[in-house]
Design a protein around this motif. Structure first.
Motif, PDB file in Angstrom:
ATOM      1  N   ALA A 131       0.814  -1.216   0.000  1.00  0.00           N
ATOM      2  CA  ALA A 131       0.000   0.000   0.000  1.00  0.00           C
ATOM      3  C   ALA A 131       0.852   1.273   0.000  1.00  0.00           C
ATOM      4  N   GLY A 132       2.180   1.126   0.044  1.00  0.00           N
ATOM      5  CA  GLY A 132       3.057   2.289   0.016  1.00  0.00           C
ATOM      6  C   GLY A 132       3.181   3.013   1.342  1.00  0.00           C
ATOM      7  N   ARG A 133       2.911   2.317   2.436  1.00  0.00           N
ATOM      8  CA  ARG A 133       2.917   2.933   3.762  1.00  0.00           C
ATOM      9  C   ARG A 133       4.189   2.659   4.555  1.00  0.00           C
ATOM     10  N   VAL A 134       5.176   1.994   3.936  1.00  0.00           N
ATOM     11  CA  VAL A 134       6.343   1.530   4.697  1.00  0.00           C
ATOM     12  C   VAL A 134       7.636   2.114   4.134  1.00  0.00           C
ATOM     13  N   GLU A 135       8.510   2.521   5.075  1.00  0.00           N
ATOM     14  CA  GLU A 135       9.875   2.904   4.731  1.00  0.00           C
ATOM     15  C   GLU A 135      10.804   1.854   5.330  1.00  0.00           C
ATOM     16  N   ILE A 136      11.964   1.689   4.710  1.00  0.00           N
ATOM     17  CA  ILE A 136      12.969   0.729   5.161  1.00  0.00           C
ATOM     18  C   ILE A 136      14.294   1.460   5.287  1.00  0.00           C
ATOM     19  N   THR A 137      15.074   1.131   6.312  1.00  0.00           N
ATOM     20  CA  THR A 137      16.381   1.758   6.451  1.00  0.00           C
ATOM     21  C   THR A 137      17.387   1.019   5.582  1.00  0.00           C
ATOM     22  N   CYS A 138      18.327   1.757   5.060  1.00  0.00           N
ATOM     23  CA  CYS A 138      19.403   1.179   4.252  1.00  0.00           C
ATOM     24  C   CYS A 138      20.434   0.613   5.223  1.00  0.00           C
TER      25      CYS A 138
END
Length: 86
Positions: A20-27
């Motif tokens: 749904a495009g609601r998530v960010e992920i750390t590099c």
């Protein structure tokens, strides 16, 4: 997921939030997930989804930077939303 692993409700919820495009992920080598701007309450599951290559960075970023997360084809299949996986 592997053929012998049935996704948990929590794993499915995270995968659907990614779709749904609601998530960010750390590099990072052990990336953390942020859902709707808040840290995911189960980083063990977040790390497992990343290790299984079900959730990946949508674009490159600097170490520690948050970038959008996206499902892989396998992540979409695991969540039952293969048509939406990028």
């Amino acid at each position: 997921m592997t053929p012998d692993h049935e996704p948990s409700f929590r794993e499915l919820a995270i995968l659907r939030a990614v779709a749904a495009g609601r998530v960010e992920i750390t590099c990072s080598s052990e990336p953390d997930l942020f859902i709707d701007g808040l840290p995911c309450c189960d980083q063990y599951t977040a790390h497992a989804l990343a290790r299984r290559a079900l959730v990946v960075q949508a674009r490159p970023g600097s170490i520690g930077q948050r970038v959008p997360a996206r499902l892989t084809g396998a992540g979409g299949l695991a969540a039952g939303i293969a048509g939406e996986a990028a």
